[in-house]
Design a protein around this motif. Structure first.
Motif, short mmCIF file in Angstrom:
data_model
loop_
_atom_site.label_atom_id
_atom_site.label_comp_id
_atom_site.label_asym_id
_atom_site.label_seq_id
_atom_site.Cartn_x
_atom_site.Cartn_y
_atom_site.Cartn_z
N ALA A 213 2.16 16.38 3.62
CA ALA A 213 2.56 14.97 3.56
C ALA A 213 4.00 14.79 3.13
N GLU A 214 4.43 15.47 2.07
CA GLU A 214 5.81 15.31 1.60
C GLU A 214 6.81 15.74 2.67
N MET A 215 6.48 16.80 3.39
CA MET A 215 7.35 17.28 4.46
C MET A 215 7.46 16.23 5.56
N LEU A 216 6.36 15.59 5.92
CA LEU A 216 6.39 14.56 6.95
C LEU A 216 7.17 13.33 6.48
N ILE A 217 7.04 13.00 5.21
CA ILE A 217 7.76 11.86 4.64
C ILE A 217 9.27 12.11 4.63
N ALA A 218 9.66 13.36 4.35
CA ALA A 218 11.09 13.70 4.25
C ALA A 218 11.78 13.78 5.61
N ALA A 219 11.01 13.86 6.68
CA ALA A 219 11.59 14.05 8.02
C ALA A 219 12.18 12.75 8.57
N ASP A 220 13.11 12.89 9.50
CA ASP A 220 13.63 11.72 10.20
C ASP A 220 12.57 11.16 11.14
N ALA A 221 11.76 12.04 11.70
CA ALA A 221 10.62 11.64 12.53
C ALA A 221 9.58 12.75 12.42
N ALA A 222 8.31 12.37 12.50
CA ALA A 222 7.25 13.36 12.27
C ALA A 222 6.04 13.04 13.13
N ILE A 223 5.15 14.01 13.24
CA ILE A 223 3.94 13.85 14.03
C ILE A 223 2.81 14.60 13.36
N ARG A 224 1.61 14.05 13.46
CA ARG A 224 0.42 14.72 12.96
C ARG A 224 -0.69 14.62 13.99
N PRO A 225 -1.65 15.55 13.95
CA PRO A 225 -2.76 15.48 14.91
C PRO A 225 -3.82 14.47 14.48
#
Length: 267
Positions: A213-225
């Motif tokens: 979660a923290e990695m996805l929050i820190a990204a400029d854009a993110a994706i999850r399944p």
């Protein structure tokens, strides 16, 4: 390069037979053997997409697996200049653990492990494991786990600077200081310093579990399944895309999304 990609492995890019969501056939490539038996797979489409990504972006495999567990994967696109294992507790540089980074963590694994073992029973715990001297996890019979165990253990951990995450049969106990986002930021700084990445390079990220979660929050854009721990809690952010499919088809969607985003950045 103008894009860094931090991507989780299990149930994001690679899948056990049980997690595929479709029947295993000859179109899948085995990417991990364990004790002489095939364990993890990628579809032919995913293999092609990952190889394509490594040619245009700084792809950093980012996993909660230990160093040993990561090294038994034959991941398309290797060798990796950087890889992150142990949930961010280890950074591998050309396959070699960076001791300076690892030695920056001082965690009381012995004390937390002893407390955890005092709360568990062989009636529902199949294995207790410590990972790279950084964190511990249980492999459990999910149907037999006491109803309040995760909640009560999470409360104890929160008061002592640790956190708890359940992913399928595994219940992780992790120090707050050990996280993927910090390791991703460190790798980014090194890639910018050595000229591999532009200073304004975008960070894209993908993952399925609470530890992502923290990695996805820190990204400029993110994706999850559309499966996994984050799906169960309906984790969402304005810059987060959720796949339409689940299982290995979601893995393909994720890699296609990353490829398309990288292509846009190249234009």
């Amino acid at each position: 390069m103008n894009t860094q990609i931090a991507v989780d492995l299990d149930r994001t890019m690679i899948y056990s037979e049980g997690a595929l969501g479709v029947s295993l056939d000859e179109t899948f490539e085995c990417v991990e053997m364990y004790e002489g038996k095939p364990l993890s797979y990628m579809s032919a489409r995913s293999v092609s997409l990952l190889r394509e990504l490594t040619e245009t972006a700084a792809v950093v495999p980012t996993t909660t697996r230990t160093i040993e567990q990561f090294q038994r994967i034959s991941l398309p696109g290797a060798p990796w200049r950087y890889a992150i294992t142990s949930n961010g507790g280890n950074i591998l540089v050309d396959g070699i653990p960076d001791t300076r980074w690892r030695n920056g963590f001082d965690v009381d694994l012995a004390g937390v492990g002893a407390e955890l073992r005092s709360r568990i029973s062989e009636e529902w715990v199949l294995k207790y494991r410590e990972a790279d001297g950084l964190f511990c996890y249980l492999v459990v019979n999910t149907a037999a786990v006491p109803k309040n165990f995760v909640t009560e253990w999470s409360q104890w951990c929160a008061a002592h600077g640790w956190n708890v995450s359940q992913q399928g049969r595994k219940i992780y106990t992790m120090p707050n200081a050990v996280c993927k986002s910090a390791a991703v930021a460190e790798v980014r700084a090194r890639l910018i310093q050595d000229g591999t990445l532009d200073t304004e390079a975008h960070l894209l990220a993908a993952g399925d579990g609470a530890l992502d979660a923290e990695m996805l929050i820190a990204a400029d854009a993110a994706i999850r399944p559309r499966h996994g721990e984050l799906e169960l809690i309906r984790f969402a952010r304005p810059w987060l895309t959720v796949t339409d499919t689940s299982g290995v088809r979601a893995g393909e969607e994720i890699l296609e999304w990353l490829r398309n985003r990288t292509a846009v950045r190249r234009v």
